[in-house]
Design an enzyme around this catalytic site. Structure first.
Site, PDB file in Angstrom:
ATOM      1  N   PHE A 122      43.119  40.144  55.042  1.00 46.35           N
ATOM      2  CA  PHE A 122      42.736  38.891  54.389  1.00 46.35           C
ATOM      3  C   PHE A 122      43.586  38.782  53.128  1.00 46.35           C
ATOM      4  O   PHE A 122      43.596  39.695  52.295  1.00 46.35           O
ATOM      5  CB  PHE A 122      41.245  38.898  54.040  1.00 46.35           C
ATOM      6  CG  PHE A 122      40.748  37.585  53.498  1.00 46.35           C
ATOM      7  CD1 PHE A 122      40.841  36.426  54.262  1.00 46.35           C
ATOM      8  CD2 PHE A 122      40.187  37.502  52.240  1.00 46.35           C
ATOM      9  CE1 PHE A 122      40.387  35.203  53.769  1.00 46.35           C
ATOM     10  CE2 PHE A 122      39.719  36.288  51.739  1.00 46.35           C
ATOM     11  CZ  PHE A 122      39.818  35.141  52.510  1.00 46.35           C
ATOM     12  N   PRO A 127      51.317  36.721  43.105  1.00 50.64           N
ATOM     13  CA  PRO A 127      51.877  37.309  41.887  1.00 50.64           C
ATOM     14  C   PRO A 127      51.193  36.790  40.617  1.00 50.64           C
ATOM     15  O   PRO A 127      50.977  37.525  39.678  1.00 50.64           O
ATOM     16  CB  PRO A 127      53.347  36.892  41.946  1.00 50.64           C
ATOM     17  CG  PRO A 127      53.634  36.775  43.416  1.00 50.64           C
ATOM     18  CD  PRO A 127      52.365  36.259  44.043  1.00 50.64           C
ATOM     19  N   GLY A 130      44.876  37.234  40.927  1.00 51.17           N
ATOM     20  CA  GLY A 130      44.004  37.808  41.948  1.00 51.17           C
ATOM     21  C   GLY A 130      42.588  37.333  41.683  1.00 51.17           C
ATOM     22  O   GLY A 130      41.812  37.064  42.586  1.00 51.17           O
ATOM     23  N   SER A 131      42.265  37.162  40.390  1.00 58.29           N
ATOM     24  CA  SER A 131      40.887  36.849  40.003  1.00 58.29           C
ATOM     25  C   SER A 131      40.560  35.366  40.072  1.00 58.29           C
ATOM     26  O   SER A 131      39.404  34.993  40.219  1.00 58.29           O
ATOM     27  CB  SER A 131      40.642  37.302  38.558  1.00 58.29           C
ATOM     28  OG  SER A 131      40.921  38.657  38.417  1.00 58.29           O
ATOM     29  N   THR A 157      46.422  44.577  52.183  1.00 60.93           N
ATOM     30  CA  THR A 157      46.030  45.767  52.943  1.00 60.93           C
ATOM     31  C   THR A 157      46.147  45.489  54.436  1.00 60.93           C
ATOM     32  O   THR A 157      45.865  44.374  54.885  1.00 60.93           O
ATOM     33  CB  THR A 157      44.560  46.132  52.595  1.00 60.93           C
ATOM     34  OG1 THR A 157      44.467  46.291  51.185  1.00 60.93           O
ATOM     35  CG2 THR A 157      44.114  47.412  53.279  1.00 60.93           C
ATOM     36  N   ILE A 338      33.723  69.050  34.511  1.00 66.41           N
ATOM     37  CA  ILE A 338      33.163  70.320  34.977  1.00 66.41           C
ATOM     38  C   ILE A 338      34.262  71.291  35.401  1.00 66.41           C
ATOM     39  O   ILE A 338      34.166  72.493  35.201  1.00 66.41           O
ATOM     40  CB  ILE A 338      32.175  70.044  36.147  1.00 66.41           C
ATOM     41  CG1 ILE A 338      30.832  69.595  35.565  1.00 66.41           C
ATOM     42  CG2 ILE A 338      32.020  71.245  37.054  1.00 66.41           C
ATOM     43  CD1 ILE A 338      29.821  69.168  36.602  1.00 66.41           C
ATOM     44  N   GLU A 364      39.352  44.216  44.888  1.00 69.43           N
ATOM     45  CA  GLU A 364      38.395  43.202  45.373  1.00 69.43           C
ATOM     46  C   GLU A 364      37.688  42.515  44.199  1.00 69.43           C
ATOM     47  O   GLU A 364      36.486  42.248  44.237  1.00 69.43           O
ATOM     48  CB  GLU A 364      37.366  43.887  46.288  1.00 69.43           C
ATOM     49  CG  GLU A 364      36.864  43.040  47.430  1.00 69.43           C
ATOM     50  CD  GLU A 364      37.941  42.721  48.451  1.00 69.43           C
ATOM     51  OE1 GLU A 364      38.967  43.417  48.509  1.00 69.43           O
ATOM     52  OE2 GLU A 364      37.748  41.748  49.182  1.00 69.43           O
TER      53      GLU A 364
HETATM   54  C1  LIG Z   1      44.245  49.030  46.831  1.00 75.60           C
HETATM   55  C2  LIG Z   1      44.265  47.544  46.716  1.00 75.60           C
HETATM   56  C3  LIG Z   1      44.071  46.768  47.841  1.00 75.60           C
HETATM   57  C4  LIG Z   1      44.146  45.377  47.755  1.00 75.60           C
HETATM   58  N1  LIG Z   1      44.024  44.642  48.915  1.00 75.60           N
HETATM   59  C5  LIG Z   1      44.132  43.287  48.857  1.00 75.60           C
HETATM   60  C6  LIG Z   1      44.089  42.511  50.052  1.00 75.60           C
HETATM   61  O1  LIG Z   1      43.957  43.027  51.168  1.00 75.60           O
HETATM   62  N2  LIG Z   1      44.183  41.150  49.934  1.00 75.60           N
HETATM   63  C7  LIG Z   1      44.339  40.539  48.742  1.00 75.60           C
HETATM   64  O2  LIG Z   1      44.439  39.312  48.713  1.00 75.60           O
HETATM   65  N3  LIG Z   1      44.403  41.250  47.573  1.00 75.60           N
HETATM   66  C8  LIG Z   1      44.312  42.614  47.610  1.00 75.60           C
HETATM   67  N4  LIG Z   1      44.398  43.348  46.457  1.00 75.60           N
HETATM   68  C9  LIG Z   1      44.555  42.658  45.175  1.00 75.60           C
HETATM   69  C10 LIG Z   1      43.280  42.687  44.322  1.00 75.60           C
HETATM   70  O3  LIG Z   1      42.215  42.085  45.000  1.00 75.60           O
HETATM   71  C11 LIG Z   1      43.570  41.980  43.003  1.00 75.60           C
HETATM   72  O4  LIG Z   1      44.587  42.703  42.362  1.00 75.60           O
HETATM   73  C12 LIG Z   1      42.331  41.917  42.149  1.00 75.60           C
HETATM   74  O5  LIG Z   1      41.482  40.911  42.655  1.00 75.60           O
HETATM   75  C13 LIG Z   1      42.608  41.647  40.693  1.00 75.60           C
HETATM   76  O6  LIG Z   1      43.532  40.641  40.509  1.00 75.60           O
HETATM   77  P1  LIG Z   1      44.748  40.831  39.477  1.00 75.60           P
HETATM   78  O7  LIG Z   1      45.271  42.206  39.651  1.00 75.60           O
HETATM   79  O8  LIG Z   1      45.694  39.692  39.690  1.00 75.60           O
HETATM   80  O9  LIG Z   1      44.063  40.746  38.057  1.00 75.60           O
HETATM   81  P2  LIG Z   1      43.972  39.487  37.096  1.00 75.60           P
HETATM   82  O10 LIG Z   1      43.309  38.380  37.787  1.00 75.60           O
HETATM   83  O11 LIG Z   1      45.326  39.209  36.519  1.00 75.60           O
HETATM   84  O12 LIG Z   1      43.043  40.054  35.957  1.00 75.60           O
HETATM   85  C14 LIG Z   1      43.574  40.818  34.873  1.00 75.60           C
HETATM   86  C15 LIG Z   1      42.549  40.903  33.754  1.00 75.60           C
HETATM   87  O13 LIG Z   1      42.212  39.586  33.265  1.00 75.60           O
HETATM   88  C16 LIG Z   1      40.811  39.395  33.321  1.00 75.60           C
HETATM   89  N5  LIG Z   1      40.531  38.018  33.797  1.00 75.60           N
HETATM   90  C17 LIG Z   1      41.262  37.312  34.690  1.00 75.60           C
HETATM   91  N6  LIG Z   1      40.702  36.106  34.886  1.00 75.60           N
HETATM   92  C18 LIG Z   1      39.589  36.073  34.120  1.00 75.60           C
HETATM   93  C19 LIG Z   1      38.574  35.090  33.888  1.00 75.60           C
HETATM   94  N7  LIG Z   1      38.580  33.913  34.493  1.00 75.60           N
HETATM   95  N8  LIG Z   1      37.565  35.422  33.050  1.00 75.60           N
HETATM   96  C20 LIG Z   1      37.551  36.629  32.418  1.00 75.60           C
HETATM   97  N9  LIG Z   1      38.467  37.585  32.590  1.00 75.60           N
HETATM   98  C21 LIG Z   1      39.476  37.306  33.419  1.00 75.60           C
HETATM   99  C22 LIG Z   1      40.293  40.377  34.331  1.00 75.60           C
HETATM  100  O14 LIG Z   1      38.952  40.769  34.065  1.00 75.60           O
HETATM  101  C23 LIG Z   1      41.228  41.562  34.161  1.00 75.60           C
HETATM  102  O15 LIG Z   1      40.727  42.367  33.120  1.00 75.60           O
HETATM  103  C24 LIG Z   1      44.363  44.737  46.511  1.00 75.60           C
HETATM  104  C25 LIG Z   1      44.556  45.520  45.359  1.00 75.60           C
HETATM  105  C26 LIG Z   1      44.537  46.900  45.455  1.00 75.60           C
HETATM  106  C27 LIG Z   1      44.783  47.706  44.217  1.00 75.60           C
END
Ligand SMILES: Cc1cc2nc3c(=O)[nH]c(=O)nc-3n(C[C@H](O)[C@H](O)[C@H](O)COP(=O)(O)OP(=O)(O)OC[C@H]3O[C@@H](n4cnc5c(N)ncnc54)[C@H](O)[C@@H]3O)c2cc1C
Length: 383
Positions: A122, A127, A130-131, A157, A338, A364
Site C-alpha cells: 500500500f 518525498p 508521510g503524515s 514495503t 540490564i 505507519e
Molecule cells: C520500515 C518502514 C516501512 C514503511 N512502509 C511504508 C509503506 O509500505 N507504504 C507507505 O506509503 N509508506 C511507508 N513508510 C513510510 C512511513 O509511513 C512514513 O515515513 C511515516 O508515515 C512518517 O512520514 P514522514 O517520514 O514523511 O514524516 P513527516 O510527515 O515528515 O513528519 C516529520 C515530523 O513532523 C511532525 N508532523 C508532520 N505533520 C504534522 C502535523 N500535521 N501536526 C503535527 N506534527 C506533524 C511529525 O510528528 C514528525 O515529528 C514506511 C516507513 C518505514 C520506516
C-alpha cells in the site's frame, strides 16, 4: 469481560509460535545480512494459514478475525521484525481491498494473497510527506478508459514482490485523493534500489517512479475522492499489525532480560539479586501487560468497527500503535540497560532489537499524528 483465549485462538497462537521458532528463527541472521526474505518463507506461512487469518473462507481466508491475526503476528514478532513487517504490510493491503474493493477486485487479489503467491503493498508516502495526505502530489489523470499516473512513492514495503498494490494519488479533474490497484508484476513504472536503513534490513523499502503509467479505469478502488478515507481507515490495519509485532519484540526483550539477569554474576551472585535489576524487571512486566491489554482489546473491537465504525477503528488503532510501539521502545531500552556494555555487542540479540525498537514509533504514522487522530475523534464525539 473475558481474558481467556478460545480454542481457535490458542491454535493460531501455537501455529504461529512453531512457525516462528522452527522456520523463521534459523533464517533471521541470513535475512538481515542479505537484506532479503525468500518468497518461500511466505508460501510456508500461507500454507499454515498465517497470511489469511482475518479474511473470509470464500477468498481462502481462515476467518480468525483481527484478534487471531495479532496473536499470530505477536509470535512472529518475537523472532523477526523484518518478516513481521512484510506480513503486516501484506495484510494491510489485503484488508483495504477486502473492505473497500469491488467483488471483482476481491476475487482477483485476495485468493492469491491468501495462498502466499502474492505479497500486497500500500503506497501513500511521498518525498514531501508521510503524515499529511493533503500534501500528496502524485496524480492520476483520466484519459478515456484509462488513468495515467505520474509521481513518486517513497519507502514502499513489499514493493519487490509480486502482487497487488494500492496507490493513493490525486485525481486531476477533481483534485481529490483516489486509490488505484496496480499489479506489481506489470511493467511500466520503475523502482529505486532498496534504502539502507538502521534495522529490519530484510524488509526492503523501495521508491516507485510513475511516469505516464496507464491503468484501466476499473482499477480504481471505490470512487474518485475515496482515497483519504481508504488511507485513514486502511492504515488502521497496519497499526494493529505493527502493534502486534512490537508486543512480540518487547516480549523477546523481556525474556532475554530474565535469562541474562539470572546468568550474569557479580561477586558470585546473579545480578537479579540487585534490587535495581528487580525494579527494571517489574517495570518491563507491567508495561508488557498494559500493552497486551490495549492491543487485544483494539484487535477484538476491530473485527466489527473496521467495517461499521471506521472513525472509532482509526482512533483505537492510532491510540494502540502509539502506546504499544513506544512501550516496546521503553522495554527494549530497559533490556539494554540490564545488559550493560554486552548489549551493545552484536553477539547479543538486544543489539538488533534496540535498533528495531527505535524504528517502530516512526512507521505507519509518527507519534504526534497518532495523538492528533485520537484527539480529533474524542472531540468529534464530544460535540
Ligand atoms: C520500515 C518502514 C516501512 C514503511 N512502509 C511504508 C509503506 O509500505 N507504504 C507507505 O506509503 N509508506 C511507508 N513508510 C513510510 C512511513 O509511513 C512514513 O515515513 C511515516 O508515515 C512518517 O512520514 P514522514 O517520514 O514523511 O514524516 P513527516 O510527515 O515528515 O513528519 C516529520 C515530523 O513532523 C511532525 N508532523 C508532520 N505533520 C504534522 C502535523 N500535521 N501536526 C503535527 N506534527 C506533524 C511529525 O510528528 C514528525 O515529528 C514506511 C516507513 C518505514 C520506516
Amino acid at each position: 469481560m473475558k481474558f481467556n483465549l478460545t480454542k481457535e485462538q490458542t491454535l493460531i497462537q501455537r501455529t504461529a509460535r512453531e512457525f516462528a521458532e522452527k522456520t523463521v528463527a534459523p533464517l533471521v541472521d541470513n535475512i538481515e545480512a542479505e537484506h532479503h526474505i525468500p518468497m518461500e518463507l511466505f508460501t510456508k506461512a500461507a500454507e499454515l494459514g498465517l497470511l489469511s487469518i482475518p479474511f473470509a473462507e470464500e477468498y481462502g481466508g481462515a476467518e480468525g478475525g483481527y484478534d487471531g491475526y495479532v496473536l499470530a503476528l505477536e509470535q512472529i514478532g518475537k523472532v523477526s521484525s523484518s518478516v513481521s513487517m512484510a506480513i503486516m504490510a501484506h495484510v494491510l493491503g489485503m484488508s483495504i481491498i477486502d473492505t473497500f474493493g469491488t467483488n471483482e477486485q476481491k476475487q482477483m487479489a485476495l485468493p492469491p494473497g491468501c495462498r502466499g503467491e502474492h505479497l500486497t503493498s500500500f503506497a501513500f508516502t511521498e518525498p514531501v510527506t508521510g503524515s499529511d495526505p493533503k500534501q500528496i502530489t502524485s496524480t492520476g489523470k483520466r484519459e478515456g478508459d484509462y488513468y495515467v499516473l505520474n509521481g513518486t512513492k517513497r519507502f514502499i514495503t513489499n514493493a519487490a514482490y509480486p502482487g497487488f498494490m494500492g496507490v493513493v494519488v490525486r485525481e486531476v479533474d477533481s483534485g481529490q485523493l483516489t486509490t488505484f490497484m496496480i499489479d506489481k508484476r506489470l511493467e511500466g513504472y520503475t523502482t529505486s534500489e532498496p534504502w539502507e536503513k538502521i534495522a529490519m534490513n530484510g524488509g526492503q523499502l523501495l521508491d516507485l517512479y510513475f511516469k505516464d503509467y496507464k491503468i484501466p479505469v476499473e482499477n480504481m478502488m471505490g470512487k474518485v475522492g475515496d482515497g483519504f478515507h481508504h488511507l485513514e481507515a486502511g492504515v488502521g490495519y497496519g497499526k494493529l499489525g505493527i502493534s502486534a509485532f512490537c508486543l512480540g519484540l518487547a516480549e523477546a526483550a523481556y525474556e532475554a532480560s530474565l535469562e541474562y539477569v539470572t546468568q550474569k554474576t557479580h561477586r558470585d551472585k546473579p545480578i537479579v539479586k540487585f534490587q535495581a535489576i528487580q525494579l527494571m524487571i517489574a517495570e518491563m512486566y507491567q508495561k508488557l501487560e498494559a500493552a497486551r491489554l490495549i492491543l487485544y482489546k483494539a484487535a477484538t473491537d476491530a473485527n466489527v468497527n473496521s467495517k461499521t465504525n471506521q472513525a472509532h477503528f482509526a482512533r483505537d488503532c492510532a491510540m494502540t500503535k502509539d502506546f504499544v510501539s513506544n512501550t516496546a521502545r521503553e522495554i527494549v531500552g530497559l533490556c539494554m540497560d540490564i545488559h550493560g556494555s554486552y548489549g551493545l555487542m552484536k553477539d547479543y540479540k538486544v543489539e538488533r532489537m534496540y535498533r528495531e525498537s527505535i524504528m517502530m514509533p516512526q512507521i505507519e504514522g509518527v507519534r504526534h499524528i497518532q495523538k492528533i487522530i485520537v484527539a480529533n475523534s474524542i472531540l468529534a464525539d464530544y460535540k
